[in-house]
Structures are given as C-alpha cells and as structure tokens.
Design an enzyme around this catalytic site. Sequence first.
Site, PDB file in Angstrom:
ATOM      1  N   ARG A   1       1.200  -6.854  -9.563  1.00 22.43           N
ATOM      2  CA  ARG A   1       1.694  -6.307  -8.287  1.00 22.43           C
ATOM      3  C   ARG A   1       1.791  -7.376  -7.201  1.00 22.43           C
ATOM      4  O   ARG A   1       2.210  -7.082  -6.084  1.00 22.43           O
ATOM      5  CB  ARG A   1       0.816  -5.142  -7.819  1.00 22.43           C
ATOM      6  CG  ARG A   1      -0.619  -5.497  -7.475  1.00 22.43           C
ATOM      7  CD  ARG A   1      -1.366  -4.269  -6.949  1.00 22.43           C
ATOM      8  NE  ARG A   1      -2.753  -4.566  -6.621  1.00 22.43           N
ATOM      9  CZ  ARG A   1      -3.538  -3.778  -5.911  1.00 22.43           C
ATOM     10  NH1 ARG A   1      -3.083  -2.634  -5.431  1.00 22.43           N
ATOM     11  NH2 ARG A   1      -4.788  -4.104  -5.671  1.00 22.43           N
ATOM     12  N   HIS A  58       0.564   3.279 -10.566  1.00 23.10           N
ATOM     13  CA  HIS A  58      -0.394   3.792  -9.564  1.00 23.10           C
ATOM     14  C   HIS A  58       0.363   4.588  -8.490  1.00 23.10           C
ATOM     15  O   HIS A  58       0.437   4.188  -7.328  1.00 23.10           O
ATOM     16  CB  HIS A  58      -1.091   2.569  -8.961  1.00 23.10           C
ATOM     17  CG  HIS A  58      -2.286   2.815  -8.115  1.00 23.10           C
ATOM     18  ND1 HIS A  58      -2.293   3.687  -7.050  1.00 23.10           N
ATOM     19  CD2 HIS A  58      -3.531   2.275  -8.161  1.00 23.10           C
ATOM     20  CE1 HIS A  58      -3.491   3.655  -6.483  1.00 23.10           C
ATOM     21  NE2 HIS A  58      -4.259   2.813  -7.144  1.00 23.10           N
ATOM     22  N   GLU A  87      -2.242   8.832 -11.289  1.00 25.26           N
ATOM     23  CA  GLU A  87      -1.774   7.598 -11.910  1.00 25.26           C
ATOM     24  C   GLU A  87      -1.699   7.730 -13.432  1.00 25.26           C
ATOM     25  O   GLU A  87      -2.614   8.263 -14.058  1.00 25.26           O
ATOM     26  CB  GLU A  87      -2.729   6.459 -11.530  1.00 25.26           C
ATOM     27  CG  GLU A  87      -2.939   6.365 -10.021  1.00 25.26           C
ATOM     28  CD  GLU A  87      -4.130   5.484  -9.634  1.00 25.26           C
ATOM     29  OE1 GLU A  87      -4.425   4.527 -10.353  1.00 25.26           O
ATOM     30  OE2 GLU A  87      -4.767   5.792  -8.608  1.00 25.26           O
ATOM     31  N   ASP A 113     -12.241   9.692  -6.831  1.00 24.45           N
ATOM     32  CA  ASP A 113     -11.793   8.516  -7.586  1.00 24.45           C
ATOM     33  C   ASP A 113     -12.249   8.716  -9.030  1.00 24.45           C
ATOM     34  O   ASP A 113     -13.402   8.449  -9.360  1.00 24.45           O
ATOM     35  CB  ASP A 113     -12.408   7.245  -6.962  1.00 24.45           C
ATOM     36  CG  ASP A 113     -11.780   5.973  -7.512  1.00 24.45           C
ATOM     37  OD1 ASP A 113     -10.937   6.073  -8.423  1.00 24.45           O
ATOM     38  OD2 ASP A 113     -12.147   4.888  -7.024  1.00 24.45           O
ATOM     39  N   ARG A 170       0.850  -1.204   0.000  1.00 22.75           N
ATOM     40  CA  ARG A 170       0.000   0.000   0.000  1.00 22.75           C
ATOM     41  C   ARG A 170       0.878   1.243   0.000  1.00 22.75           C
ATOM     42  O   ARG A 170       1.463   1.613   1.018  1.00 22.75           O
ATOM     43  CB  ARG A 170      -0.903  -0.006   1.234  1.00 22.75           C
ATOM     44  CG  ARG A 170      -1.746   1.233   1.376  1.00 22.75           C
ATOM     45  CD  ARG A 170      -2.807   1.383   0.317  1.00 22.75           C
ATOM     46  NE  ARG A 170      -3.843   0.372   0.448  1.00 22.75           N
ATOM     47  CZ  ARG A 170      -4.743   0.094  -0.497  1.00 22.75           C
ATOM     48  NH1 ARG A 170      -4.728   0.759  -1.639  1.00 22.75           N
ATOM     49  NH2 ARG A 170      -5.640  -0.855  -0.315  1.00 22.75           N
TER      50      ARG A 170
HETATM   51  C1  BG6 Z   1      -7.473   3.469  -7.596  1.00 21.62           C
HETATM   52  C2  BG6 Z   1      -8.860   3.106  -8.033  1.00 21.62           C
HETATM   53  O1  BG6 Z   1      -6.643   3.563  -8.684  1.00 21.62           O
HETATM   54  O2  BG6 Z   1      -6.985   2.467  -6.713  1.00 21.62           O
HETATM   55  C3  BG6 Z   1      -9.727   3.017  -6.793  1.00 21.62           C
HETATM   56  O3  BG6 Z   1      -9.354   4.071  -8.945  1.00 21.62           O
HETATM   57  C4  BG6 Z   1      -9.158   2.014  -5.810  1.00 21.62           C
HETATM   58  O4  BG6 Z   1     -11.048   2.655  -7.171  1.00 21.62           O
HETATM   59  C5  BG6 Z   1      -7.720   2.387  -5.522  1.00 21.62           C
HETATM   60  O5  BG6 Z   1      -9.919   2.028  -4.617  1.00 21.62           O
HETATM   61  C6  BG6 Z   1      -6.999   1.424  -4.580  1.00 21.62           C
HETATM   62  O6  BG6 Z   1      -7.116   0.125  -5.037  1.00 21.62           O
HETATM   63  P1  BG6 Z   1      -6.545  -1.082  -4.191  1.00 21.62           P
HETATM   64  O7  BG6 Z   1      -6.952  -2.334  -4.917  1.00 21.62           O
HETATM   65  O8  BG6 Z   1      -5.050  -0.925  -4.138  1.00 21.62           O
HETATM   66  O9  BG6 Z   1      -7.169  -0.970  -2.822  1.00 21.62           O
END
Ligand code: BG6
Length: 295
Positions: free
Chosen positions: A89, A159, A266, A203, A63
């Site tokens: 990932r 991302h 992103e 988002d 994360r």
């Molecule tokens: C973003 C998406 O890129 O990533 C969101 O647009 C999503 O909808 C976010 O909640 C995080 O995703 P994840 O799978 O890493 O929790």
Amino acid sequence: MPEATRIITANGGLRAVQIDAPAARGLIYLHGAHVASWIPAGADRDVLWLSEKSHWAAGKPIRGGVPVCFPWFGPRKDDPAAPAHGFARLKEWSLESTELLPEGAARVTLLLQSDDDTRRSWPHDFTLRMHASFGKVLELRLELTNTGSTPLTAEEALHTYFAVADARALTIRGLAGARYIDKVDGLKEKTQDDVIRITAETDRVYTNTTSEVIIEDPPAPGATGRHIHIGKTGSADTVVWNPWIAKAKAMADFGDDEWPGMLCVETCNVMANALRLTPGQFASMTARVSIHPSA
Ligand code: BG6
C-alpha cells in the site's frame, strides 16, 4: 484507452485512474493500487469511506478506500519497525491495462513486482496484480504469483472501508457461528453467537469464513440507509474493524469524530491462513461488493 477511464493527477499529486463508465464512477490510485471511490450508477453517495485527514503522499498509506495489505497483515511479527500491513500500500504500482466491459463496467489492472526495495524487507520474488472492475458490482481480484525459486508465505487483505450512516446502528450478518480472534481482548478466540453490532472498539479476525457478509445500515439523519453485500472467493478470513473513540483520536490520519461513519469488513488470508506458494504457484482472491436499498 477507452474514454471511460483517464489518468489524472489526484490528491497529493499522486497519479490515479478516474473511471466514468455507464455503470459506475470510481477512482483508483497507482499508489498502493488503492481504490478510493466507487459510486455505482443510481447511488446517492460513495460506497467507500475516506478520511478527511488522510495522508496523500508517496510512502504513506491512504486512510480509507481499499488499502491492499501485503505481504504481511498488521505489524510484522519479527520486525515491529517494518510498515504495518506490508509495503504494497506504500508503493507505486504500474498500470497494465484499462478496458470497458460489456455491461458498462470498466476494469483497471495494476501490477506490483518484487524489486531490490521489496527484497530488502521480504526476500521473495513475486508478481501481484490487482484487477479492479467498477460497475454495478465492485469486483477486486488480487492475484499473487511466486516467481522465485523458493516457497513463500504471505498474508493479504483487501481492507475495504465502507461509508455507513451510523456504525452504532448497523447490523452485520453472515458470520454467526464463526470463530474469531479478538484483537481488543488479548487475541482470545471466541465464537460469534449471532449478528455483530458495533458497541465499542471492534477488531476481529473471523477465521475460516467464506460466506457473504451483509452490512445492514439503517437510515440516519442526513444519510439514506442501504445494505452492503460483500461476497468473496479465495479468501479464508474476514476482518471486522471499527476504531471507536479513543483509537480514532490516537491516529493522526483519522478525524476524531469520523469513526461512526465507517466500518471495515475485510476480505483476507491472514495468520494461520496465510498463503503458502511453491515456486511458480499462483493464488487469486476476489471481493465482490454490491449495494441494495434497505427494506
Ligand atoms: C485493521 C487491523 O485491519 O486495520 C487493525 O485489524 C488496525 O488492528 C487497522 O488498527 C488499521 O491499520 P492501519 O495500519 O491502517 O492504521
């Protein structure tokens, strides 16, 4: 291997390449080809954000930093049980090379190839390379080749999670006039009238946008301000994401109070702009990040 890079055992016992080059320090995990840190020389703190609650384990996403989303973005349409944002990932990539570049930057190249495991969830043959250059600029180049004998369609995203002084106080420039799909308002299509400010869960998929985006992050108590510039090539879409209060609380790997300190901008090719590659065809997408003092 030049001294500016070395393989270390990092969080969770995961292998990573640590960069200590004249122009920048950084860290990239083989797990997910996941860039977890980039501190250009002279910066007072990391440009990338990482959650204190992140998982650090094989098969789980990190994360923060820069997750590589591939070959789908978000939940998989025809299989909601499939991992969100694809398998890239979650897998260990192989280290192809490291090199010191003339301007004091270091480049790390990692490779992911189709195997029986990837073919079970996505029936295509491919190679995916990440060339990550850590210098005054963080340059991330994702290269996809269709090595199979049938056409493929794939979504991809770098991302990037940026560390900001206060998401509620910043201004995002570069997307005025762009159309976007609002994922927190029933996927309605809207037009961005001016700059973006974060005032609630955000988002959005900005479609058909190739321009540079600038995050103007003013100083906040305990953090200096800065401008983060995100340029790109080979990318048709830009996603802007901040989970705000409730969504942050709902995520086990995201601290309840961490959301004001991060913002995702992103670089991607998703939805209608997913890549379509014929056998042998190649596509390259690059994100270039730099920081500048705020005026
Ligand atoms: C973003 C998406 O890129 O990533 C969101 O647009 C999503 O909808 C976010 O909640 C995080 O995703 P994840 O799978 O890493 O929790």
